[in-house]
Write an enzyme that holds these catalytic residues in place. Structure first.
Site, short mmCIF file in Angstrom:
data_model
loop_
_atom_site.label_atom_id
_atom_site.label_comp_id
_atom_site.label_asym_id
_atom_site.label_seq_id
_atom_site.Cartn_x
_atom_site.Cartn_y
_atom_site.Cartn_z
N ASP A 20 0.81 -1.21 0.00
CA ASP A 20 0.00 0.00 0.00
C ASP A 20 0.85 1.27 0.00
O ASP A 20 0.65 2.17 -0.82
CB ASP A 20 -0.93 0.02 1.21
CG ASP A 20 -2.00 -1.06 1.15
OD1 ASP A 20 -1.87 -1.96 0.30
OD2 ASP A 20 -2.96 -1.00 1.93
N ASP B 64 -7.72 2.25 11.52
CA ASP B 64 -6.46 2.99 11.58
C ASP B 64 -6.57 4.41 11.04
O ASP B 64 -5.88 5.32 11.51
CB ASP B 64 -5.37 2.23 10.81
CG ASP B 64 -4.78 1.10 11.63
OD1 ASP B 64 -4.96 1.11 12.86
OD2 ASP B 64 -4.14 0.21 11.04
N SER C 175 -3.21 -9.26 4.76
CA SER C 175 -2.78 -7.96 5.23
C SER C 175 -2.28 -8.14 6.65
O SER C 175 -3.01 -8.62 7.51
CB SER C 175 -3.95 -6.97 5.19
OG SER C 175 -3.56 -5.74 5.78
#
Length: 408
Positions: A15, A124, A176
């Site tokens: 990412d 997050d 992830s």
């Protein structure tokens, strides 16, 4: 012409690598990559070189492991904060520290914005941005997952290949992960179906409990005012304490949870978390508290722990309420000193013995043998007073029933 500077929370993963190039190409920004070392297993030289090769004008690698443990992990441990009865908040309390450092670098470099790689579906984004707003509300925030046309990690992989960005994942192995000194989390992939049993080969900090040693491991952890200071008589720095317990706990399969949790943004998510050392510390700390704190304090602290966990999970670290709860917790921890013996066996983590100079346990009072300090006859008066409301209620009911019978 000078370009505006943006500080990017950079990990070197899929990412943030894509985001770095996207900020440079699509927004013509001067990207300063900041990688915060909170104990993740990473080759930071490679991370730095990759950031520079991808287009960063400058790279910061900042080691905050000791600060992470002393100022974020230990306060949460002392509070006994656990989210939804299972999650030990590993990702949650790393985010405010990372964000704090991003703000410091942004102010130092004269950046106009901070960018992060959190998705628009997760917690997050809130944790990063709540901290940034609390510490410097004048900084702009760029959250590419809420802005660009890339809709999935598969799209990011294609974007990375198009721009020759080396990536550590494939479309076939697409978990992830978030790792720090405290834990590692696994999300995505086949975990997105809660009917799928998670694969045991995903473990990175622990062994499969079934493959752990057939003989239990015993360790003794000493606490001073709620903070662990030694293992089997050997003192450790805060970070090394966690490293050592991770090693011991991981080899015994300790600290694996598979949980469907409620995200702050309103949806449920499923993740597998490994927290070997943290699981040991929480169990030991809780056991010691039961020896030294009285019933009223334990009962109230349980409510505080739940609220504390929610604040940390929601990213509200730098708030007045969180600061106020810390003061209460610190006061309770003044007497939480002593030693706890732990038994670790194939994923099981149990306390088997405790001792403390502040122990409220008095054998002279609780013994089943003869004693000179407790008159059992006194219990009768205590019970009469304790049950007085029950007695009065029962008398009133009977008198009422009698009157009703007389009327009939």
């Amino acid at each position: 012409m000078n370009r505006d500077k943006v500080v990017l929370a950079y990990s070197g993963g899929l990412d943030t690598s894509v985001i770095l190039k996207w900020l440079e190409i699509e927004h013509n920004l001067d990207v300063i990559a900041v990688c915060i070392d909170v104990g993740q297993e990473e080759n930071f030289i490679s991370v730095k070189n990759k950031a520079l090769a991808t287009g960063a004008s400058k790279v910061y690698i900042i080691d905050v492991k000791e600060e992470f443990v002393s100022d974020y992990i230990f306060p949460t441990l002392k509070a006994g904060a656990v989210y939804e009865d299972k999650y030990l908040l590993g990702t949650s309390f790393a985010r405010p520290l990372i964000s704090k450092k991003l703000v410091e670098i942004a102010e130092k470099e004269g950046a106009v914005a901070i960018a992060h790689g959190a998705t628009g579906k997760g917690n997050d984004q809130v944790r990063f941005e709540a901290t940034i707003k609390a510490l410097n509300p004048y900084l702009k925030i760029i959250a590419p997952w809420r802005q660009w046309n890339l809709k999935s990690r598969e799209d990011c992989i294609d974007y990375a290949k198009k721009h020759n960005i080396p990536i550590p994942v494939t479309k076939e192995k697409i978990y992830s992960r978030d790792q720090n000194l405290w834990h590692i989390s696994h999300e995505g992939g086949n975990l997105e179906d809660p009917w799928n049993e998670h694969d045991k080969d995903i473990y990175m900090m622990t062994v499969n409990p079934e493959d752990a040693p057939d003989k239990p491991t015993y360790i003794e952890i000493k606490f001073e005012k709620g903070i662990p200071v030694s293992i089997d008589g050997i003192k450790y720095s805060p970070a090394n304490m966690i490293y050592k317990l991770n090693e011991i706990g991981g080899s015994n399969g300790i600290g694996i949870i598979d949980i469907v949790e409620n995200r702050l943004v309103g949806m449920k998510s499923r993740g597998v978390y490994e927290t070997p050392g943290g699981t040991i510390l929480y169990e030991a700390h809780k056991t010691l508290e039961k020896l030294v704190l009285d019933r009223a304090v334990l009962s109230f602290k349980k409510m505080v722990s739940e609220k504390y966990a929610q604040l940390v999970y929601d990213g509200l670290w730098f708030t007045h309420l969180k600061n106020s709860l810390d003061k209460f917790v610190d006061n309770t921890q003044e007497v939480v000193s002593g030693t706890v013996k732990m038994k670790l066996y194939k994923g099981s983590c149990k306390s088997v013995a405790t001792k403390s100079p502040n122990s409220l346990y008095n054998e002279a009072f609780v013994t089943f043998g003869e004693d000179d300090v407790y008159n059992q006859k006194d219990a009768e008066g205590f019970i009469n007073l304790f049950t007085l409301p029950l007695t009065i209620n029962a008398i009133m009911k009977k008198e009422k029933n009698e009157k009703e019978k007389q009327i009939i």
